[in-house]
Scaffold this motif. Structure first.
Motif, PDB file in Angstrom:
ATOM      1  N   UNK A 138      61.208  50.509 -80.163  1.00 58.05           N
ATOM      2  CA  UNK A 138      60.307  50.102 -79.091  1.00 58.05           C
ATOM      3  C   UNK A 138      58.899  49.871 -79.637  1.00 58.05           C
ATOM      4  N   UNK A 139      58.554  50.565 -80.711  1.00 53.72           N
ATOM      5  CA  UNK A 139      57.249  50.356 -81.335  1.00 53.72           C
ATOM      6  C   UNK A 139      57.145  48.940 -81.900  1.00 53.72           C
ATOM      7  N   UNK A 140      58.180  48.495 -82.614  1.00 55.92           N
ATOM      8  CA  UNK A 140      58.187  47.133 -83.158  1.00 55.92           C
ATOM      9  C   UNK A 140      58.181  46.111 -82.024  1.00 55.92           C
ATOM     10  N   UNK A 141      58.947  46.387 -80.958  1.00 58.73           N
ATOM     11  CA  UNK A 141      58.949  45.484 -79.809  1.00 58.73           C
ATOM     12  C   UNK A 141      57.566  45.424 -79.164  1.00 58.73           C
TER      13      UNK A 141
ATOM     14  N   UNK B 226      55.432  55.488 -75.855  1.00 57.96           N
ATOM     15  CA  UNK B 226      54.927  56.838 -75.616  1.00 57.96           C
ATOM     16  C   UNK B 226      56.008  57.787 -75.141  1.00 57.96           C
ATOM     17  N   UNK B 227      56.910  57.307 -74.291  1.00 62.29           N
ATOM     18  CA  UNK B 227      57.997  58.150 -73.784  1.00 62.29           C
ATOM     19  C   UNK B 227      58.970  58.529 -74.894  1.00 62.29           C
ATOM     20  N   UNK B 228      59.306  57.573 -75.759  1.00 57.05           N
ATOM     21  CA  UNK B 228      60.235  57.844 -76.857  1.00 57.05           C
ATOM     22  C   UNK B 228      59.671  58.891 -77.809  1.00 57.05           C
ATOM     23  N   UNK B 229      58.400  58.818 -78.116  1.00 49.83           N
ATOM     24  CA  UNK B 229      57.798  59.816 -79.005  1.00 49.83           C
ATOM     25  C   UNK B 229      57.730  61.187 -78.336  1.00 49.83           C
ATOM     26  N   UNK B 230      57.482  61.218 -77.040  1.00 52.50           N
ATOM     27  CA  UNK B 230      57.470  62.499 -76.332  1.00 52.50           C
ATOM     28  C   UNK B 230      58.860  63.128 -76.349  1.00 52.50           C
ATOM     29  N   UNK B 231      59.891  62.316 -76.089  1.00 48.11           N
ATOM     30  CA  UNK B 231      61.263  62.818 -76.125  1.00 48.11           C
ATOM     31  C   UNK B 231      61.597  63.364 -77.508  1.00 48.11           C
TER      32      UNK B 231
END
Length: 525
Positions: A170-173, A197-202
């Motif tokens: 998602x960061x690259x996207x 941000x959500x993916x890193x929090x997870x």
């Protein structure tokens, strides 16, 4: 051209009535082959998923899950048993309502997470390079004995790899939508920033060391900001949405951050043991990244024996393994030089150099500064660089392919050892506990890391237990992990306690892999 480019071009031509059949066949053929690789690898690991007993590292996750009656209680027990946030524990806790609490099903989420991570990484590599490189990456990753080990372990590392892979995707996207796309897709930019941000929090809820990943991503975004985003609007968008993503991560992780602060203030933060960091840690990381703990020496030998002894016992494996590591390092350096020599390909340095350096570098510095027992598992989120280098070397470099193919063959051999050679298996706590219960005449104590999971008629306790019923007349000690001083001291202290109770050591059994089973009983006069 990337897979995304192929699909986009095909759709446009199809809209004009001239979609090239060869292009569609290429894309669909790659997807079918990718699915075949994933299914084959999954089936191989699945067939051995429940063959080995749980061991102490898995017990740190399993114990609080099986003992909890609510998520609140789970969070409290995780703080007692483990040093990581309860993300993976919570997943197992929810799933235990639907699945049996056997070794197979306790490990199944890790296997699914690892294979899902490989799919995400395949899509990412295909997007940044092409489908051919993505397939080569997927095949190289699937034969990794290191990845196989953590795919078959009931812990948080498989899930962490998946969450980390999703974070990078998602960061690259996000970068594509915010910087590279013109005109900018405002809604897409916002959506990808929130997902980032959500993916890193997870990921942080799964493993606290994920903190190094968003830090690396911010560094890469700063480089892109200075080198790529020349338009003021693009710069403002990248900064604003990037800060939004980090804010989302912080907000979602606030509850556990408060707990971490409380532990730090009370002096309970961190792991309860240390290990001196030496320069030999780095070559060990490289060797373990290639072969895990199933090529030459096993996990126990790697912990307790010096390099000279290991080499005298496993000369062929260490020589071949060292040669494989050198071949990979040579390929890596060559790819770095090729990327640096061409302006259009310098973006690859972000994947080859900046990302791994800004993640692994601080981790290693932290381990060296605080004597933290930094293991290869903590560097698992950097591990995808290895199959990426091998994939690109096999598909794009004109010489040395035989060497790189040999590396994969050796990895496949090590993976087979992990699956089918008992020398590399986890400690056989299951067999030892069953033997103890079958051999005991009556009620008995069984002391061990994971004994509570396997006992049926006996009473279970850990080796750190201090109190025993005065009427105790039958005690079994599962003595393992003798490379850790605390475990040695626990066994000695228990021996003194049992002697004071009038018990004597009457048996010593070494037929259980990784375990010395010691029997103490009250001898009748």
């Amino acid at each position: 051209m990337s897979m995304k480019g192929l699909v986009t071009r095909s759709i446009r031509r199809y809209a004009r009535g001239s979609a090239p059949l060869a292009t569609w066949n290429s894309v669909s053929g790659s997807s079918r082959l990718a699915a075949l690789i994933v299914l084959t690898g999954s089936a191989l690991l699945l067939s051995r998923l429940g063959s080995q007993s749980l061991w102490i590292d898995e017990g740190l996750t399993v114990a609080p899950v099986l003992q909890s009656h609510s998520l609140r209680e789970l969070a409290s027990l995780v703080q007692q048993f483990d040093t990581q946030p309860p993300g993976s524990h919570a997943l197992l806790y929810v799933l235990q309502s639907f699945l049996p609490a056997s070794e197979f099903f306790l490990r199944l989420p890790s296997l699914i997470a690892v294979e899902a991570a490989l799919v995400v990484l395949y899509l990412l590599v295909s997007r940044l390079w092409n489908a051919k490189t993505g397939l080569a990456f997927l095949a190289a990753a699937q034969v990794s004995p290191l990845l196989g080990f953590y795919a078959m372990e009931a812990r948080n590392y498989g899930l962490w790899l998946f969450a980390s892979a999703a974070s990078w995707y998602v960061y690259v996207a996000f970068l594509d939508a915010a910087v590279l796309s013109y005109p900018a897709r405002k809604r897409a930019c916002l959506a990808w920033a929130l997902a980032w941000g959500t993916a890193n929090a997870a990921s942080l809820w799964i493993h606290i060391f994920h903190v190094f990943v968003p830090a690396a991503q911010v560094v890469i975004a700063a480089i892109i900001w200075t080198q790529q985003a020349e338009h003021p609007t693009v710069r403002r968008r990248l900064i604003t949405l990037g800060l939004l993503a980090q804010t989302v991560t912080l907000i979602l992780f606030v509850p556990w951050t408060i707990r971490l602060i409380e532990e730090f203030v009370s002096g309970q933060a961190g792991v309860p043991w240390t290990r001196e960091f030496t320069v030999m840690n780095v070559p060990y990381y490289l060797f373990a990244a290639h072969f895990g703990m199933s090529f030459g020496p096993n996990l126990a030998d790697l912990h307790v024996k010096p390099l000279a002894v290991l080499f005298s016992e496993h000369p062929a494996a260490l020589i071949l393994g060292g040669g494989a590591v050198l071949a990979t390092v040579a390929a890596y350096l060559r790819l770095v030089l090729l990327a640096a020599s061409n302006v259009e390909s310098r973006w690859k340095l972000l994947a080859f150099v900046v990302a791994p350096a800004t993640i692994a570098g601080p981790m290693i510095v932290y381990g060296a500064a605080f004597d933290f027992p930094l293991h290869i598992r903590h560097l698992l989120i950097v591990w995808p660089l290895l199959p990426l280098v091998l994939a690109i070397a096999l598909t794009r470099l004109k010489w040395g392919r035989a060497y790189y193919a040999t590396v994969l063959v050796l990895q496949a051999y090590a993976l087979a050892g992990l699956l089918f050679n008992g020398y590399y298996w986890k400690d056989d706590a299951r067999g030892a506990v069953r033997f103890a219960e079958q051999t005991s005449n009556g009620a008995a104590y069984v002391l061990g890391d994971i004994a509570s999971y396997y006992v049926t008629t006996a009473r279970a306790a850990t080796r750190s237990s201090k109190d025993f019923d005065p009427s105790t007349d039958d005690v079994w000690i599962l003595d393992n992990r003798r490379w850790e001083l605390q475990n040695v001291r626990d066994v000695e202290r228990i021996a003194n306690t049992l002697q004071a109770l009038g018990l004597e050591q009457t048996g010593h059994y070494g037929q259980f892999h990784g375990i010395d089973l010691i029997h103490w009983e009250r001898v009748k006069q």
